[in-house]
Design a protein around this motif. Structure first.
Motif, short mmCIF file in Angstrom:
data_model
loop_
_atom_site.label_atom_id
_atom_site.label_comp_id
_atom_site.label_asym_id
_atom_site.label_seq_id
_atom_site.Cartn_x
_atom_site.Cartn_y
_atom_site.Cartn_z
N TRP A 181 42.31 50.72 27.90
CA TRP A 181 42.09 52.16 27.99
C TRP A 181 43.25 52.76 28.78
O TRP A 181 43.61 52.26 29.86
N ARG A 210 37.22 55.78 32.49
CA ARG A 210 37.18 55.32 31.09
C ARG A 210 36.13 56.07 30.28
O ARG A 210 36.25 56.21 29.06
N GLN A 262 42.93 60.72 26.76
CA GLN A 262 42.83 59.29 27.05
C GLN A 262 42.92 58.54 25.73
O GLN A 262 42.73 59.12 24.66
N ASN A 314 44.65 56.13 30.77
CA ASN A 314 44.23 57.37 31.40
C ASN A 314 45.25 58.48 31.12
O ASN A 314 46.31 58.25 30.53
N ASN A 315 44.94 59.70 31.58
CA ASN A 315 45.82 60.85 31.36
C ASN A 315 47.25 60.55 31.78
O ASN A 315 47.50 59.97 32.84
#
Length: 324
Positions: free
Chosen positions: A134, A251, A122, A136-137
């Motif tokens: 943020w 997150r 992340q 994410n994958n």
């Protein structure tokens, strides 16, 4: 044959001198420095570029050609009008004077910074205006580097999922692009999920107010705990009211499933753990999975918990996880 005709004929035949070639190139490039409207795609631009060149050669009584003898650069939609003005309203001296002042014709092209969060990772980003993002994958984001002359702040979520805490600036709206879908805000917090493998896009607001639109059409305005689900294949969308804080727990590194269908479960397992998940059980494939796992939870613990919750079991067959 007038002077213009001679110049363009030699250019078409690739026999023009260096100065003439440079003059035509600079005219051609200068017509492309206007901003292209959002509704016009690259194919429209290409077609207009070709028609503009045909119009120029036709107006000068030359043989119509769809290609230039030298490099073709991208032409903006405004080129059609700029071409007419350049040919009909300027003498050769006017053209030289026109192009000798590049500050009038050439505007600085925007630059972009790309951020990536690969599988199993992340990323936290802080923009110069204080906005926090943020990723994410398996996500990627392009950010337009802003200048003092910009009237908006714009980013492009090209893949994956991102959470935004946008710094408030009433004079410069913050716009997130996902293909032709735009989310426009002044200062708020929201999550966008846009994995291309999934059938729908989601915009969920945790605080503040956002406007979601497709091309030039406004779909809806969302406030706290509202979520918009958009289906690109059909153009349909729906609005639901739900508590959004739980689904944004990713997150903090948690593995979160929020009414995920099997395709989303398999995608998140692959992006998080690098494992392939499959099932031929129709009940499982039509289940909506909801669960939250602490950061650092192992794949084995995730699968065992899910199987216990949904009354099933799993096995490993040729490097593939099978839920029965």
């Amino acid at each position: 044959m007038n002077f213009f005709q001679q110049i363009f004929r030699r250019y078409q035949q690739n026999t023009s001198g260096r100065q003439e070639k440079e003059l035509v190139d600079r005219w051609y490039d200068a017509t492309g420095d206007m901003q292209r409207p959002d509704w016009m795609n690259e194919e429209h631009t290409r077609q207009l570029k070709e028609s503009t060149w045909q119009q120029v050669t036709a107006n000068l009584g030359l043989e119509t050609s769809t290609t230039r003898t030298t490099r073709i650069r991208r032409m903006r939609p405004i080129a059609r009008y700029a071409a007419t003005a350049a040919i009909t309203g300027l003498g050769i001296w006017g053209m030289v004077q026109y192009f000798s002042k590049p500050s009038r014709q050439h505007t600085a092209q925007p630059t972009f910074t790309t951020f990536l969060a690969g599988p199993g990772t992340q990323k936290h980003i802080t923009l110069p205006d204080g906005t926090e993002i943020w990723l994410n994958n398996g996500s990627s984001l392009q950010v337009r580097n802003t200048s003092n002359n910009d009237t908006t702040r714009e980013v492009w979520l090209t893949e994956g999922e991102a959470y935004f805490e946008v710094a408030k600036d009433l004079s410069k709206p913050f716009i997130v692009h996902v293909d032709s879908l735009q989310t426009r805000v002044l200062g708020t917090a929201f999550n966008i999920r846009a994995y291309r493998e999934l059938s729908k896009l989601q915009v969920a607001v945790t605080e503040g107010r956002v406007q979601v639109g497709y091309n030039t059409n406004v779909l809806d305005t969302l406030t706290r705990n509202m979520q918009l689900d958009y289906h690109p294949a059909t153009g349909e969308f729906s609005i639901v009211h739900r508590e959004s804080s739980g689904q944004n727990g990713w997150r903090d590194g948690r593995f979160v499933l929020d009414r995920a269908d099997f395709n989303e479960l398999a995608l998140r397992i692959r992006l998080r753990y690098g494992a392939v998940l499959n099932s031929k059980n129709e009940r499982i494939r039509h289940t909506a999975f909801s669960a939250s796992f602490q950061a650092g939870a192992s794949l084995e613990s995730v699968l065992e918990t899910l199987c216990a919750l949904y009354n099933t079991r799993y096995s490993i067959e040729r490097d593939t996880l099978i839920i029965h």
